[in-house]
Design a protein around this motif. Structure first.
Motif, mmCIF file in Angstrom:
data_model
loop_
_atom_site.group_PDB
_atom_site.id
_atom_site.type_symbol
_atom_site.label_atom_id
_atom_site.label_comp_id
_atom_site.label_asym_id
_atom_site.label_seq_id
_atom_site.Cartn_x
_atom_site.Cartn_y
_atom_site.Cartn_z
ATOM 1 N N ARG A 10 0.847 -1.186 0.000
ATOM 2 C CA ARG A 10 0.000 0.000 0.000
ATOM 3 C C ARG A 10 0.884 1.238 0.000
ATOM 4 N N THR A 11 0.377 2.294 -0.588
ATOM 5 C CA THR A 11 1.136 3.536 -0.624
ATOM 6 C C THR A 11 1.054 4.242 0.714
ATOM 7 N N ASN A 13 0.193 7.181 1.227
ATOM 8 C CA ASN A 13 -1.012 8.006 1.280
ATOM 9 C C ASN A 13 -2.211 7.253 1.838
ATOM 10 N N GLU A 14 -2.190 5.914 1.759
ATOM 11 C CA GLU A 14 -3.274 5.113 2.297
ATOM 12 C C GLU A 14 -3.174 4.978 3.816
ATOM 13 N N ASN A 27 -2.348 14.126 -2.094
ATOM 14 C CA ASN A 27 -2.975 12.811 -2.084
ATOM 15 C C ASN A 27 -4.002 12.659 -3.199
ATOM 16 N N GLU A 28 -4.822 13.684 -3.404
ATOM 17 C CA GLU A 28 -5.872 13.598 -4.408
ATOM 18 C C GLU A 28 -5.288 13.550 -5.820
ATOM 19 N N ALA A 30 -2.374 12.412 -6.562
ATOM 20 C CA ALA A 30 -1.713 11.112 -6.690
ATOM 21 C C ALA A 30 -2.717 10.039 -7.100
ATOM 22 N N LYS A 31 -3.937 10.113 -6.571
ATOM 23 C CA LYS A 31 -4.978 9.152 -6.943
ATOM 24 C C LYS A 31 -5.307 9.248 -8.428
ATOM 25 N N ALA A 32 -5.167 10.445 -8.982
ATOM 26 C CA ALA A 32 -5.447 10.651 -10.405
ATOM 27 C C ALA A 32 -4.229 10.360 -11.272
ATOM 28 N N GLY A 33 -3.150 9.884 -10.638
ATOM 29 C CA GLY A 33 -1.969 9.507 -11.397
ATOM 30 C C GLY A 33 -1.050 10.654 -11.738
ATOM 31 N N ARG A 242 -10.047 15.007 -15.498
ATOM 32 C CA ARG A 242 -9.716 13.643 -15.090
ATOM 33 C C ARG A 242 -9.689 12.707 -16.302
#
Length: 242
Positions: A10-11, A13-14, A27-28, A30-33, A242
């Motif tokens: 897990r990263t 950020n999790e 963090n947000e 990063a979730k979008a790559g 996105r």
């Protein structure tokens, strides 16, 4: 039967909850790559007799050695901002530009020329962000960045007879964010567009230092989107593609 622990990596950020607006955005994104990190921009402009000054944000324009501009392929979301003034003690070499003291008030670090007028930068100054010549913010007053601390360079602190006088050797600077304030609006500066920050004063007052060059300095801290210029629109992270 006991269950085996998960071997899935897990990263970080999790595991770590965001503790600031900047970390939440990192963090947000990063979730979008998108690779996002803390970042800083430092922008400067030569002061003189004018009611309007323009700070260039993009790296494509000529910059001083002491500046940090926005690269063309990146994007930047400022979360805090500070406004300072510096005066060069000698000719404008890179070394002098980089070592000049940042001031949060019209202190004893300035020469006598128009020194009293410098206060107008904070008392009447208003800052506005523009992207492609379109205002993406209303005016932000500069008075919120004014700091005149207890410790003031040259201010007498101890007098013991006629033979000894103690004085502060520098202005107060008691935190890493001294002179900074939170910027609440979601402004996104895109390196592929023309970004400027405009400073307007109440009048065309002379705040220049004569033979001693003076500069207005804006420092922005926030979230840097590395190679993210193609992923955002010009005015707000709320329009994130996105």
């Amino acid at each position: 039967m006991a269950m085996k622990p998960s071997t899935k990596k897990r990263t970080v950020n999790e595991y770590v909850r965001p503790f600031s607006r900047t970390s939440a955005m990192i963090n947000e994104f990063a979730k979008a790559g998108i690779r996002a990190t803390e970042g800083t921009l430092r922008l400067e402009v030569l002061l003189g007799q004018s009611g309007q000054y323009t700070f260039n944000v993009n790296s494509q324009q000529s910059a001083l050695a002491s500046e940090t501009r926005l690269r063309q392929g990146d994007a930047f979301v400022p979360t805090s901002m500070g406004f300072y003034v510096k005066e060069l003690s000698a000719s404008s070499t890179d070394d002098v530009q980089c070592s000049a003291v940042l001031n949060t008030w019209n202190s004893g670090n300035f020469s006598a020329t128009n020194r009293a007028n410098i206060y107008a930068l904070w008392s009447t100054g208003k800052i506005q962000y523009q992207v492609n010549s379109v205002n993406v913010s209303e005016t932000i007053d500069c008075l919120r960045y004014y700091r005149a601390g207890v410790a003031q360079v040259g201010l007498t602190t101890i007098t013991s007879g006629a033979a000894y006088t103690g004085a502060y050797g520098a202005n107060e600077w008691d935190s890493a964010d001294y002179g900074m304030q939170t910027l609440h609006q979601n402004i996104c500066l895109n390196g592929q567009q023309n970004n400027t920050i405009n400073l307007s004063l109440g009048s065309a007052i002379n705040v220049g230092g004569g033979t001693q060059a003076r500069y207005g300095v804006i420092i922005l801290r926030g979230t840097l989107l590395i190679n993210g210029a193609n992923m955002v629109q010009d005015s707000s992270i709320n329009a994130f593609l996105r």
